[in-house]
Each structure stands twice: as C-alpha cells, then as structure tokens.
Design an enzyme around this catalytic site. Structure first.
Site, PDB file in Angstrom:
ATOM      1  N   ASP A   1      -1.087  -6.107  -0.109  1.00  0.00           N
ATOM      2  CA  ASP A   1      -1.376  -5.428   1.157  1.00  0.00           C
ATOM      3  C   ASP A   1      -2.866  -5.185   1.298  1.00  0.00           C
ATOM      4  OD1 ASP A   1       0.620  -4.892   2.984  1.00  0.00           O
ATOM      5  OD2 ASP A   1       1.353  -3.114   1.921  1.00  0.00           O
TER       6      ASP A   1
ATOM      7  N   GLU B   1       9.516  -4.138  10.468  1.00  0.00           N
ATOM      8  CA  GLU B   1       9.933  -2.865   9.855  1.00  0.00           C
ATOM      9  C   GLU B   1      10.522  -1.910  10.888  1.00  0.00           C
ATOM     10  OE1 GLU B   1       7.141  -1.007   7.155  1.00  0.00           O
ATOM     11  OE2 GLU B   1       8.402   0.773   6.961  1.00  0.00           O
TER      12      GLU B   1
ATOM     13  N   GLU C   1      -1.218  -5.274   8.779  1.00  0.00           N
ATOM     14  CA  GLU C   1      -0.381  -4.656   9.811  1.00  0.00           C
ATOM     15  C   GLU C   1      -0.991  -4.911  11.194  1.00  0.00           C
ATOM     16  OE1 GLU C   1       0.353  -0.510   8.988  1.00  0.00           O
ATOM     17  OE2 GLU C   1       1.041  -0.938   6.949  1.00  0.00           O
TER      18      GLU C   1
ATOM     19  N   ASP D   1       0.845  -1.199   0.000  1.00  0.00           N
ATOM     20  CA  ASP D   1       0.000   0.000   0.000  1.00  0.00           C
ATOM     21  C   ASP D   1       0.885   1.256   0.000  1.00  0.00           C
ATOM     22  OD1 ASP D   1       0.849  -0.143   2.630  1.00  0.00           O
ATOM     23  OD2 ASP D   1      -1.144   0.109   3.521  1.00  0.00           O
ATOM     24  N   SER D   2       2.212   1.047  -0.011  1.00  0.00           N
ATOM     25  CA  SER D   2       3.143   2.157  -0.267  1.00  0.00           C
ATOM     26  C   SER D   2       2.853   2.778  -1.626  1.00  0.00           C
ATOM     27  CB  SER D   2       4.600   1.670  -0.217  1.00  0.00           C
ATOM     28  OG  SER D   2       4.779   0.510  -1.008  1.00  0.00           O
TER      29      SER D   2
ATOM     30  N   LYS E   1      -1.189  -9.261   3.131  1.00  0.00           N
ATOM     31  CA  LYS E   1      -0.391  -8.802   4.283  1.00  0.00           C
ATOM     32  C   LYS E   1      -1.235  -7.813   5.078  1.00  0.00           C
ATOM     33  CE  LYS E   1       3.286  -5.880   3.926  1.00  0.00           C
ATOM     34  NZ  LYS E   1       2.790  -4.710   4.663  1.00  0.00           N
TER      35      LYS E   1
HETATM   36  O1  KIV Z   1       3.601  -1.087   1.600  1.00  0.00           O
HETATM   37  C1  KIV Z   1       4.776  -1.507   1.578  1.00  0.00           C
HETATM   38  O2  KIV Z   1       5.541  -1.280   0.630  1.00  0.00           O
HETATM   39  C2  KIV Z   1       5.232  -2.297   2.720  1.00  0.00           C
HETATM   40  C3  KIV Z   1       6.696  -2.607   2.790  1.00  0.00           C
HETATM   41  C4  KIV Z   1       7.423  -1.406   3.245  1.00  0.00           C
HETATM   42  C5  KIV Z   1       6.967  -3.776   3.656  1.00  0.00           C
HETATM   43  O3  KIV Z   1       4.466  -2.651   3.563  1.00  0.00           O
END
Ligand code: KIV
Length: 274
Positions: free
Chosen positions: A88, A187, A120, A49-50, A118
């Site tokens: 994510d 992280e 958090e 989600d970056s 994934k």
């Molecule tokens: O969203 C992302 O790119 C991430 C990585 C930094 C692990 O969660």
C-alpha cells in the site's frame, strides 16, 4: 523454489479472471505471517496500510509513513516465496503529485521488494496511475470505502447506496482500468454494484465487504484469525480464534512461572557448559 512454488506474477491475475478462477488475497505485515500465508497457497499478499491500526494501534491508517511501509514490506517479502506481494502507498505519499508518487512507489519496489503498489482513489488518481505504469510500476486501484478518506466519508462506512455514489464507483473503476491498473479493490460497496463493475472491467476486481461476485476476495489477516478485536467489520469471516488461544496460552505460562513448573527442574545429569 519447487514447481509448486512458481511465483504469482501481475499478468497471472488477469489470466485468472479470464479463466474464471477466483483470486485469494490477504494482508500480512511481517515475515512470519507472510511465510504462513504463502505456505497455505495464498495468491496475493497485501502489505496494507491497515498496519497503522492492527499493528501500530492507531485509530486510522492516516499516520502510516513511507518508512513504515518500506520496513514492513521488506519483512513480508523476506517471508513470501510464491505469493505476489503488493504494498500500500500510505496517505500523502502519492496525492501530492506524480513525481512524489513515482519516487515513493519506487521505494516500495526498490527498498521493500514489492512487485506492485496499491493506491486509493479513482478518476482523480488516473494521472498518477498512468505515470507509475509508464515507468514500470504495476498498480492496483482501490475504490468504494477508501480508508485514507475516512474524515471526508464521515467514518468507515459502506459506500454506494445512492445512484450518484454508484455512478462514481463505476466511473472510478473504469478510469483506473483505462489508466493501466492491473486490478482494483472494491471495498464496502453493494454486491450488485460490485457485480456490475466486475462484469464491465477486463481487469480483476478484489472485493472486501463487496459480495460474492468479485474476481477475488481480500481480508485483513488479523481480522480473519481473530487477532484484532478493537473493531471487526460485519462482513469479516473469522477462520480462527488465535487471539483467545494466545490469551489462554499466556495464562498457562504465567501460572507455570509463578508456580515453578517452568522451567522444569534440571535433571542431576545436566552439566553446565564451560
Ligand atoms: O490496508 C488494507 O488492509 C487494505 C485492505 C482492507 C484492502 O487496503
């Protein structure tokens, strides 16, 4: 798919840890980048989600929607033939309850084509992780600096300086493993804490800014290739400077257009079709 292109699958990561083989993971958000990373032999592609920051220009990951994640996950899956694709779950797509989490994670697999999701958080997310795993959706956890909690944390900062934070990281990682997560991202935590978590867990740890002792490493591709320079975390290793190459190439193109060098003058023998 050739023999060399046998798809990396979720259980393979645990086998890698058992065999002492490091796992290489990187983010991608579109088919072209996914195809290139895949061709290089990356093990896991994370549709992070970056993308809210490096692709969409937001200051945090919070505005990223489920529709955006499904859209980009589909693109990445169309480009990746070999790598395991993990998507994510964006902010508020799983924190509001187990049913919403199952529906939204299901979309990333069913509509996007990801093999895993994934999320958090640690102990507070154990029930969600456990239900997702129960219905057949593999889950990668993520503890330490969790960017969706940026306001709670007071910024994108390292976590784990105090004894209390270190204990919480360890308890969160243990809870994720117990709930059935197949791997966990660590992280921005001290290397010694990451080493302890890695030694205690049977599932692989994937570090980002967490030192060399993790079972694998993940980088945001746009950071690693010099494409995103708004904010580059200090732990990032830049493997290429594609941003400068693009600016230089664009400058040459502009000059060619302005000075009539591109397109090249057509040869007299060229005929216009039709
Ligand atoms: O969203 C992302 O790119 C991430 C990585 C930094 C692990 O969660």
């Amino acid at each position: 798919m050739s023999k060399q292109e046998v798809r990396v699958r979720v259980p393979d990561l645990m086998a890698r840890k058992a065999a002492g083989q490091k796992i290489a993971m990187m983010t991608a958000y579109d088919a072209t980048m996914a195809r290139l990373l895949d061709r290089a032999g990356i093990d896991v592609i994370l549709v992070g989600d970056s993308l809210g920051m490096v692709i969409l220009g937001h200051e945090t990951t919070l505005p990223v929607t489920m529709d955006a994640m499904v859209h980009h996950t589909g693109a990445v899956c169309r480009g990746a033939r070999r790598a395991l694709v993990v998507a994510d779950m964006p902010f508020l797509s799983y924190q509001t309850g187990v049913d919403a989490a199952v529906r939204n994670a299901g979309r990333l697999l069913q509509e996007g084509g990801a093999a895993a999701v994934k999320i958090e958080g640690g102990r507070g997310m154990a029930e969600v992780v456990s239900r997702l795993v129960e219905v057949g959706i593999p889950v990668m956890g993520h503890v330490g600096l969790t960017p969706q909690s940026v306001h709670q944390l007071g910024g994108f900062r390292r976590v784990g300086a105090s004894d209390g934070e270190q204990r919480r990281i360890l308890d969160d990682a243990r809870a994720l493993e117990l709930a059935g997560a197949f791997a966990v991202v660590l992280e921005c935590i001290p290397a010694a804490v990451a080493q302890r978590v890695t030694a205690e867990l049977a599932i692989p740890t994937i570090g980002i800014g967490a030192g060399p002792h993790c079972d694998g490493q993940v980088l945001v591709s746009y950071d690693a290739f010099g494409l995103f320079d708004e904010f580059v975390p200090p732990f990032v290793k830049q493997y290429a400077d594609l941003g400068s190459a693009i600016v230089r190439a664009t400058g040459e193109y502009i000059a060619d257009v302005r000075e009539g060098r591109f397109p090249a003058p057509s040869k007299p023998s060229n005929k216009v079709a039709g």
